[in-house]
Design an enzyme around this catalytic site. Structure first.
Site, PDB file in Angstrom:
ATOM      1  N   ASP A  50       0.876  -1.180   0.000  1.00 24.61           N
ATOM      2  CA  ASP A  50       0.000   0.000   0.000  1.00 24.61           C
ATOM      3  C   ASP A  50       0.911   1.228   0.000  1.00 24.61           C
ATOM      4  O   ASP A  50       1.366   1.694   1.039  1.00 24.61           O
ATOM      5  CB  ASP A  50      -0.894  -0.019   1.244  1.00 24.61           C
ATOM      6  N   ARG A  53      -0.067   4.454   2.017  1.00 28.26           N
ATOM      7  CA  ARG A  53       0.217   4.293   3.447  1.00 28.26           C
ATOM      8  C   ARG A  53       1.702   4.402   3.743  1.00 28.26           C
ATOM      9  O   ARG A  53       2.149   5.208   4.557  1.00 28.26           O
ATOM     10  CB  ARG A  53      -0.310   2.940   3.913  1.00 28.26           C
ATOM     11  N   GLU A 142       1.366   2.494  13.303  1.00 35.23           N
ATOM     12  CA  GLU A 142       0.349   2.409  12.266  1.00 35.23           C
ATOM     13  C   GLU A 142      -0.764   1.560  12.863  1.00 35.23           C
ATOM     14  O   GLU A 142      -0.757   0.341  12.774  1.00 35.23           O
ATOM     15  CB  GLU A 142       0.946   1.777  11.008  1.00 35.23           C
ATOM     16  N   GLU A 151     -10.483  -3.497  14.832  1.00 33.34           N
ATOM     17  CA  GLU A 151      -9.233  -4.184  15.183  1.00 33.34           C
ATOM     18  C   GLU A 151      -8.126  -3.184  15.519  1.00 33.34           C
ATOM     19  O   GLU A 151      -6.940  -3.461  15.343  1.00 33.34           O
ATOM     20  CB  GLU A 151      -8.767  -5.108  14.047  1.00 33.34           C
ATOM     21  N   HIS A 291      -5.331   0.048   1.279  1.00 30.02           N
ATOM     22  CA  HIS A 291      -5.847  -1.278   1.669  1.00 30.02           C
ATOM     23  C   HIS A 291      -6.996  -1.172   2.669  1.00 30.02           C
ATOM     24  O   HIS A 291      -7.696  -2.157   2.908  1.00 30.02           O
ATOM     25  CB  HIS A 291      -4.721  -2.146   2.244  1.00 30.02           C
TER      26      HIS A 291
END
Length: 351
Positions: A50, A53, A142, A151, A291
């Site tokens: 990604d 990111r 992250e 999560e 993602h």
């Protein structure tokens, strides 16, 4: 002598095999991965690939070497150690890289292979069990999940902040915002939801009720938006408390054209505001793919919207009582249009 040499050679081969087996995690089963889901390399491959990111983090770290020079850094949920290595490249004195999953085994190998063993200490443990010699200047993490908080490791970051960050220390990223908007999605809704009304001539509509309960994580094109976006929740990582991650917030969006609204979608931005030039990592439909994609909440009642109509309501979100990694979400929709009126509350479970 020859026999001794052979024995030593066999021992060396066995040690290398044991080391490789440990790195490959041959003792792990699919059940183990359910409970240790971040142990497998594939999820880290997805995150590393990604580019939005990873390049945002690299920009925030490497291009802000003045923040990192001779600093002690804590990388919470280090994964493969990529952020820790960025920090050393930016001039950090030392990095403590913490991860409770078995990916820490690969992180140690990666860090050694790249010549950072003396500067990065990998610790495989829960953050709550970690003991450090001193407090740190910077916390990297992250921590974001789908819909920002699914999560999420944010509660772990909060613990690390309260127990390990020096007064005046820096968190990267340090701000987060959540957004909501309406979308037209008739074709996909028919495939995912209405499909259960008639399955090869049989009524399976009982599953349709369950399908409405579970949001879909998927990519939504910007042209699918039927309303303006609305920022409904913000987080300042410098001050947020864990109990504030359960919230109820209002929203109000305006229709931008005559269309049908089949669902609401959620996404987030995070900001590295302490950088010399602030870096923003956006997962918006108008931004390049990440993602995290977007979280789609299908509405049981289709809204027949005219340009200028408004949808108001609220979003309530909290961790599931049985599994705090999951999210219990309620959304209220209030819509009074020219062609129909909808006032409803829907429940969702993001799992």
């Amino acid at each position: 002598v020859r026999g001794v040499v052979c024995e030593i050679s066999k021992m060396s081969i066995l040690k290398e095999k044991e080391k490789l087996d440990k790195l490959l995690q041959k003792d792990k089963t699919s059940s183990d991965y359910y409970w240790n889901s971040y142990a497998h390399f594939s999820i880290h491959e997805q995150m590393l690939k990604d580019k939005v990111r990873t390049l945002a983090y690299r920009k925030a770290i490497v291009e802000n070497a003045h923040l990192f020079k001779n600093k002690i850094v804590l990388d919470v949920g280090c994964g493969t150690g990529i952020l820790s290595m960025f920090a050393i490249k930016a001039g950090a004195k030392h990095v403590y890289a913490v991860d409770c999953s078995d990916i820490a085994l690969q992180a140690k190998e990666i860090i050694q292979d790249n010549g950072f063993s003396g500067k990065i200490t990998v610790i495989q443990a829960k953050m709550e069990d970690v003991k450090l010699d001193s407090k740190v200047d910077i916390i990297l993490s992250e921590w974001m999940g789908y819909f920002l908080l699914y999560e999420s490791m944010l509660n772990t970051v909060i613990y690390a902040r309260d127990n390990f960050l020096k007064p005046g220390g820096i968190l990267l990223p340090d701000k987060a915002s959540m957004f909501i908007a309406g979308i037209e999605d008739a074709e996909y809704k028919a495939k995912k939801i209405d499909f259960w009304d008639d399955v090869y001539g049989f009524d399976m509509s009982c599953i349709k009720k369950i399908a409405y309960l579970e949001p879909i994580v998927d990519t939504v094109e910007n042209q699918a938006l039927t309303t303006t976006p609305f920022k409904f929740f913000t987080i300042d990582l410098n001050t947020v408390k864990e109990n504030e991650l359960s919230f109820k917030r209002n929203f109000n969006v305006k229709c931008i054209r005559n269309d049908f609204t089949h669902a609401l979608i959620g996404w987030f931005d995070v900001e590295f505001s302490k950088c010399h030039k602030p870096v923003i990592l956006s997962t918006a439909p108008s931004s390049p793919y990440t993602h995290w994609k977007h979280t789609v909440f299908y509405l049981q009642d289709v809204l027949i919207m005219s340009e200028g109509d408004r949808i108001s309501g609220w979003v309530e979100c909290k961790p599931n009582s049985k599994n705090p990694r999951d999210l219990d979400i309620q959304i209220r929709v209030d819509f009074d249009g020219k062609h129909n009126n909808v006032h409803a509350i829907q429940e969702f479970l993001l799992r």
